[in-house]
Motif scaffolding. Sequence first.
Motif, PDB file in Angstrom:
ATOM      1  N   SER A  28       0.838  -1.201   0.000  1.00 33.33           N
ATOM      2  CA  SER A  28       0.000   0.000   0.000  1.00 33.33           C
ATOM      3  C   SER A  28       0.870   1.247   0.000  1.00 33.33           C
ATOM      4  O   SER A  28       2.054   1.209   0.344  1.00 33.33           O
ATOM      5  CB  SER A  28      -0.926   0.005   1.217  1.00 33.33           C
ATOM      6  N   ASN A  31      -0.360   7.408  -4.376  1.00 34.65           N
ATOM      7  CA  ASN A  31       0.003   7.422  -5.793  1.00 34.65           C
ATOM      8  C   ASN A  31       1.398   8.005  -5.974  1.00 34.65           C
ATOM      9  O   ASN A  31       1.804   8.935  -5.273  1.00 34.65           O
ATOM     10  CB  ASN A  31      -1.006   8.251  -6.585  1.00 34.65           C
ATOM     11  N   ASP A 318      -3.236  -2.319  -8.369  1.00 32.53           N
ATOM     12  CA  ASP A 318      -4.307  -1.355  -8.106  1.00 32.53           C
ATOM     13  C   ASP A 318      -5.542  -1.595  -8.974  1.00 32.53           C
ATOM     14  O   ASP A 318      -6.103  -0.664  -9.554  1.00 32.53           O
ATOM     15  CB  ASP A 318      -3.787   0.071  -8.316  1.00 32.53           C
ATOM     16  N   SER A 321      -9.871  -1.472  -7.046  1.00 27.34           N
ATOM     17  CA  SER A 321     -10.738  -0.289  -7.072  1.00 27.34           C
ATOM     18  C   SER A 321     -11.574  -0.226  -8.346  1.00 27.34           C
ATOM     19  O   SER A 321     -12.570   0.500  -8.410  1.00 27.34           O
ATOM     20  CB  SER A 321      -9.900   0.982  -6.953  1.00 27.34           C
ATOM     21  N   GLU A 322     -11.175  -0.979  -9.375  1.00 32.08           N
ATOM     22  CA  GLU A 322     -11.891  -0.991 -10.648  1.00 32.08           C
ATOM     23  C   GLU A 322     -13.021  -2.021 -10.682  1.00 32.08           C
ATOM     24  O   GLU A 322     -13.809  -2.038 -11.633  1.00 32.08           O
ATOM     25  CB  GLU A 322     -10.907  -1.298 -11.797  1.00 32.08           C
ATOM     26  N   ASP A 324     -16.341  -4.263  -8.914  1.00 30.11           N
ATOM     27  CA  ASP A 324     -17.407  -4.194  -7.923  1.00 30.11           C
ATOM     28  C   ASP A 324     -17.211  -5.308  -6.899  1.00 30.11           C
ATOM     29  O   ASP A 324     -16.401  -6.210  -7.092  1.00 30.11           O
ATOM     30  CB  ASP A 324     -18.773  -4.292  -8.597  1.00 30.11           C
ATOM     31  N   ARG A 328     -14.721  -8.623  -7.061  1.00 30.80           N
ATOM     32  CA  ARG A 328     -13.605  -8.654  -6.116  1.00 30.80           C
ATOM     33  C   ARG A 328     -13.582  -9.974  -5.353  1.00 30.80           C
ATOM     34  O   ARG A 328     -12.511 -10.550  -5.118  1.00 30.80           O
ATOM     35  CB  ARG A 328     -13.729  -7.503  -5.110  1.00 30.80           C
ATOM     36  N   THR A 345      -2.285  -1.249  -3.668  1.00 33.69           N
ATOM     37  CA  THR A 345      -3.485  -0.456  -3.458  1.00 33.69           C
ATOM     38  C   THR A 345      -3.115   0.869  -2.805  1.00 33.69           C
ATOM     39  O   THR A 345      -2.115   0.963  -2.087  1.00 33.69           O
ATOM     40  CB  THR A 345      -4.497  -1.212  -2.568  1.00 33.69           C
ATOM     41  N   THR A 346      -3.910   1.884  -3.075  1.00 34.22           N
ATOM     42  CA  THR A 346      -3.713   3.164  -2.393  1.00 34.22           C
ATOM     43  C   THR A 346      -4.453   3.186  -1.063  1.00 34.22           C
ATOM     44  O   THR A 346      -4.098   3.947  -0.167  1.00 34.22           O
ATOM     45  CB  THR A 346      -4.199   4.330  -3.265  1.00 34.22           C
ATOM     46  N   THR A 347      -5.480   2.361  -0.939  1.00 34.84           N
ATOM     47  CA  THR A 347      -6.262   2.320   0.307  1.00 34.84           C
ATOM     48  C   THR A 347      -6.735   0.906   0.584  1.00 34.84           C
ATOM     49  O   THR A 347      -7.195   0.206  -0.321  1.00 34.84           O
ATOM     50  CB  THR A 347      -7.476   3.269   0.231  1.00 34.84           C
ATOM     51  N   ASP A 349      -9.324   0.152   2.023  1.00 29.24           N
ATOM     52  CA  ASP A 349     -10.790   0.112   1.955  1.00 29.24           C
ATOM     53  C   ASP A 349     -11.283  -0.601   0.705  1.00 29.24           C
ATOM     54  O   ASP A 349     -12.429  -1.065   0.668  1.00 29.24           O
ATOM     55  CB  ASP A 349     -11.368   1.539   1.986  1.00 29.24           C
ATOM     56  N   ASP A 350     -10.426  -0.665  -0.340  1.00 34.93           N
ATOM     57  CA  ASP A 350     -10.826  -1.326  -1.584  1.00 34.93           C
ATOM     58  C   ASP A 350     -10.720  -2.850  -1.491  1.00 34.93           C
ATOM     59  O   ASP A 350     -11.162  -3.549  -2.403  1.00 34.93           O
ATOM     60  CB  ASP A 350      -9.945  -0.855  -2.752  1.00 34.93           C
TER      61      ASP A 350
END
Length: 395
Positions: A28, A31, A318, A321-322, A324, A328, A345-347, A349-350
């Motif tokens: 993580s 960007n 990453d 995030s793209e 649903d 996932r 991932t940046t977060t 939460d995804d």
Amino acid sequence: MLTSIRLDNLRGYASLEAVFGAGPQLISGPNAAGKTSLIEAIVLLAWGRSHRTSTDGEVIRWSSDVGRVEGRAGDETIEVALVRSGSAGAGAGRKRIRVNGVARRPAALAGLFRAVLFAPEEMLLVVGSPGLRRAAIDQLASQRWPAYAADLSTYGRALQQRNSLLRAIREERAGRDELRYWNGPLVEAGAAVVGARLALLDELAEPLRQAHGEIAPEEAAVTRLGIRYVTNAPCGPGETPHQALARRLAETAEKEVWNGSTLVGPHRDDLAFELAGRDLAGFASRGQQRTAILAFKLAELDLLTALDGRPPLLLLDDVFSELDPERRSHLVRRIAALPQAFITTTTLDDLDQGLVERATRWEVRAAEGGAELVRSGAPVGSAPGATPGAGAAGR
């Protein structure tokens, strides 16, 4: 499985050493911190080239003329060294690949360390440019048959020479009779490329059908997901790809001289994702496109695993995030069944919380001396002693 990696002067990394274990490796960070550059370094070890650029010199850290990545995969130590040529900042470069200290060609890596990459740009695989689809099938074919990469390289060289000659003929600096010399290798290598692509799509058909059924069982029950090869040199009755390409070159000879470029061949072919024989690019919803792309990636995993029972390394840059939540979850189940996977991932939460808890967690941080990779957490329930910060350092 990738057990260790070392970087020197690659992209934003001045230096990095890390040791990886089995299971998901979750990376993580914000960007532009260096997450994709780490995935790129792993791709270099697996494919012998970057997936982000065709110019090796661009991978080298801006302040250096030499970049290097070394990794341990199974019993093999793979090293890729890049040397910038020309003035500082120039993109061109030279490359050296060694396996256990012995110089090797990039094609030799295919059977040693296989990897499947799922990157954000591939979310356009269905509706994007033909070049994106050609690159996807060419990379898979190179891992399926190491000789394919050599045929593709031979075709590329012959194409470049033939195009130069066509421009010279257009400018009356060369005669048309010289084309016969380059038609031979172009047709030979081009027919081999087309034949391998067609064979690969045949092999991929059943894994793709099964993956589609896994992701969208209701849709798969009434219609079939497939990939059709779209060529500008289709075979006529009784023709081979070799004969078809030779015929089409003869038919387009005048137009090619006028344009100064080769107008037919595998460099202009395409792939079409289809549902019930209809091209998805023309009617599919965003969800159907995502389903087709994910099914293709899972089929790629299954096809390579079936070669010798060794699952390839899955690299997910990453992409959660793209997708649903339903798609996932399919991806999470596949990750859990693999010996190892790298996910950026940046977060958090995804990501599925169960995946986060099972993963070894790393954090990429931007620092003054270069990007850093720090272990920030061990899988829940792991043995005592797996402390944050162990196993990695980078500057």
